[in-house]
Design a protein around this motif. Structure first.
Motif, PDB file in Angstrom:
ATOM      1  N   ASN A   7      27.424  22.409 -31.159  1.00  0.00           N
ATOM      2  CA  ASN A   7      25.969  22.303 -30.950  1.00  0.00           C
ATOM      3  C   ASN A   7      25.746  23.192 -29.635  1.00  0.00           C
ATOM      4  O   ASN A   7      26.680  23.200 -28.978  1.00  0.00           O
ATOM      5  N   SER A  32      27.085  25.960 -41.424  1.00  0.00           N
ATOM      6  CA  SER A  32      26.361  26.513 -40.594  1.00  0.00           C
ATOM      7  C   SER A  32      24.771  26.039 -40.624  1.00  0.00           C
ATOM      8  O   SER A  32      24.251  26.171 -41.599  1.00  0.00           O
ATOM      9  N   GLU A  33      24.228  25.531 -39.591  1.00  0.00           N
ATOM     10  CA  GLU A  33      23.054  25.337 -39.389  1.00  0.00           C
ATOM     11  C   GLU A  33      22.219  24.575 -40.561  1.00  0.00           C
ATOM     12  O   GLU A  33      21.130  24.851 -41.135  1.00  0.00           O
ATOM     13  N   THR A  35      20.655  21.821 -40.043  1.00  0.00           N
ATOM     14  CA  THR A  35      19.192  21.636 -39.432  1.00  0.00           C
ATOM     15  C   THR A  35      18.418  22.623 -39.181  1.00  0.00           C
ATOM     16  O   THR A  35      17.359  22.446 -38.585  1.00  0.00           O
ATOM     17  N   GLN A  36      18.664  23.807 -39.669  1.00  0.00           N
ATOM     18  CA  GLN A  36      17.729  24.859 -39.485  1.00  0.00           C
ATOM     19  C   GLN A  36      16.578  24.924 -40.567  1.00  0.00           C
ATOM     20  O   GLN A  36      17.027  24.946 -41.801  1.00  0.00           O
ATOM     21  N   ILE A 114      29.512  20.112 -38.821  1.00  0.00           N
ATOM     22  CA  ILE A 114      28.335  20.583 -38.576  1.00  0.00           C
ATOM     23  C   ILE A 114      28.137  21.548 -37.382  1.00  0.00           C
ATOM     24  O   ILE A 114      28.409  21.082 -36.179  1.00  0.00           O
ATOM     25  N   LYS A 115      27.515  22.779 -37.449  1.00  0.00           N
ATOM     26  CA  LYS A 115      27.366  23.837 -36.263  1.00  0.00           C
ATOM     27  C   LYS A 115      26.056  23.935 -36.405  1.00  0.00           C
ATOM     28  O   LYS A 115      25.226  24.253 -37.414  1.00  0.00           O
ATOM     29  N   SER A 116      25.394  23.509 -35.169  1.00  0.00           N
ATOM     30  CA  SER A 116      23.866  23.518 -35.160  1.00  0.00           C
ATOM     31  C   SER A 116      23.261  24.106 -33.903  1.00  0.00           C
ATOM     32  O   SER A 116      24.018  24.044 -33.082  1.00  0.00           O
ATOM     33  N   THR A 117      22.046  24.587 -33.876  1.00  0.00           N
ATOM     34  CA  THR A 117      21.503  24.945 -32.455  1.00  0.00           C
ATOM     35  C   THR A 117      20.259  24.340 -32.396  1.00  0.00           C
ATOM     36  O   THR A 117      19.183  24.681 -31.710  1.00  0.00           O
ATOM     37  N   GLN A 118      20.245  23.085 -33.078  1.00  0.00           N
ATOM     38  CA  GLN A 118      18.755  22.196 -33.078  1.00  0.00           C
ATOM     39  C   GLN A 118      19.033  20.847 -32.778  1.00  0.00           C
ATOM     40  O   GLN A 118      18.135  19.920 -33.106  1.00  0.00           O
ATOM     41  N   LEU A 119      20.204  20.326 -32.523  1.00  0.00           N
ATOM     42  CA  LEU A 119      20.391  18.618 -32.315  1.00  0.00           C
ATOM     43  C   LEU A 119      20.699  18.305 -30.957  1.00  0.00           C
ATOM     44  O   LEU A 119      20.976  17.182 -30.715  1.00  0.00           O
TER      45      LEU A 119
END
Length: 276
Positions: A7, A32-33, A35-36, A114-119
């Motif tokens: 993250n 990838s993402e 959660t986007q 999981i790769k995320s920018t939103q968690l």
């Protein structure tokens, strides 16, 4: 099952770390993402194996590795979460929505990262729910913001300066959505931002403070990692093929002009009084 989370705020090195993890651990499915809010649209339109224009490689390819039943249930829940609750766009602020969305992935027999920018708000909870490792990437704030723009616009014109000092136009990487959802979540008035730069600075500082308050999270400064990757390999929670470190190319980082540093410093000083 979900075994790990990578993250970080947008432009913090998460996609490079995704690539490093994926290539070093072929037994993992690295997504990838998920959660986007637009990710399913991208995958359906472009397919799993098309090179991503921003990053230059197939960042969505591991979605094709998901078992059919798991993938269909995840897609169904993805539409349910994001079509009916736009307050989850940009950054997720609902604990129940996060858990509902990711449950099909955790129910999968394969090991999923999981790769995320939103968690940012739920990293400690994710570790508790899934028993997984958490790697959160941070960067110097000037570098994060500089990488929201192209090299040409940052160095050859006044376009970036004019944009950051105004309130007009949409900020890339969903920064407007993040700002709106974060201020609402933290019960702050949106008027705290004088301009677009303040919104970006607020997003980065607020998410950084939120992550700092959570326990059991491995935090890695991506700028320091790029400068001397071998020194920081022992901090990574997954196996790394050291030969892949040749993929690091510091020359691709945007320069940070003096005028830019001065503007960011002013914004940090101003916004910091709202971050607790």
């Amino acid at each position: 099952m979900i075994v790990g989370i990578i993250n970080g705020y947008y432009r913090s090195g998460t996609t490079f770390m995704q690539r490093l993890c994926c290539k070093s651990n072929p037994n993992f499915i690295v997504l990838s993402e998920p959660t986007q809010h637009e990710i399913i649209d991208h995958i359906m339109a472009d397919g799993c194996y098309k090179d991503n224009l921003l990053h230059g490689w197939q960042i969505f390819k591991d979605y094709c590795k998901l078992p059919r039943k798991v993938k269909h249930e995840f897609i169904k829940r993805h539409f349910e979460v994001f079509d009916y609750d736009k307050s989850q766009w940009g950054i997720m602020t609902s604990e129940s929505a996060v858990r509902y969305l990711l449950q099909p992935l955790h129910d999968c027999e394969q090991q999923i990262v999981i790769k995320s920018t939103q968690l940012h708000l739920f990293l400690e909870k994710l570790k508790e729910w899934y028993g997984c490792w958490i790697l959160h990437l941070d960067r110097n704030i000037e570098n994060i913001i500089a990488d929201h723009f192209s090299y040409y616009h940052l160095t050859k014109t006044t376009e970036v300066k004019n944009f950051l000092m105004s309130n007009k136009g949409a900020i890339s990487f969903y920064a407007d959505l993040v700002f709106e959802n974060l201020t609402k979540y933290l019960r702050l008035d949106k008027s705290i931002a004088r301009n677009n730069l303040d919104k970006l600075v607020f997003n980065i500082l607020a998410t950084r403070k939120i992550v700092e308050k959570q326990k059991g999270i491995t935090v890695l400064n991506f700028d320091e990692f790029v400068r001397n990757p071998k020194q920081h390999l022992n901090k990574l929670p997954f196996k790394v093929n050291e030969g892949l470190l040749r993929l690091i190319d510091p020359s691709k980082r945007n320069p940070v002009p003096d005028w830019f540093i001065s503007m960011v410093k002013d914004s940090v000083n101003y916004i910091s009084k709202y971050i607790r």
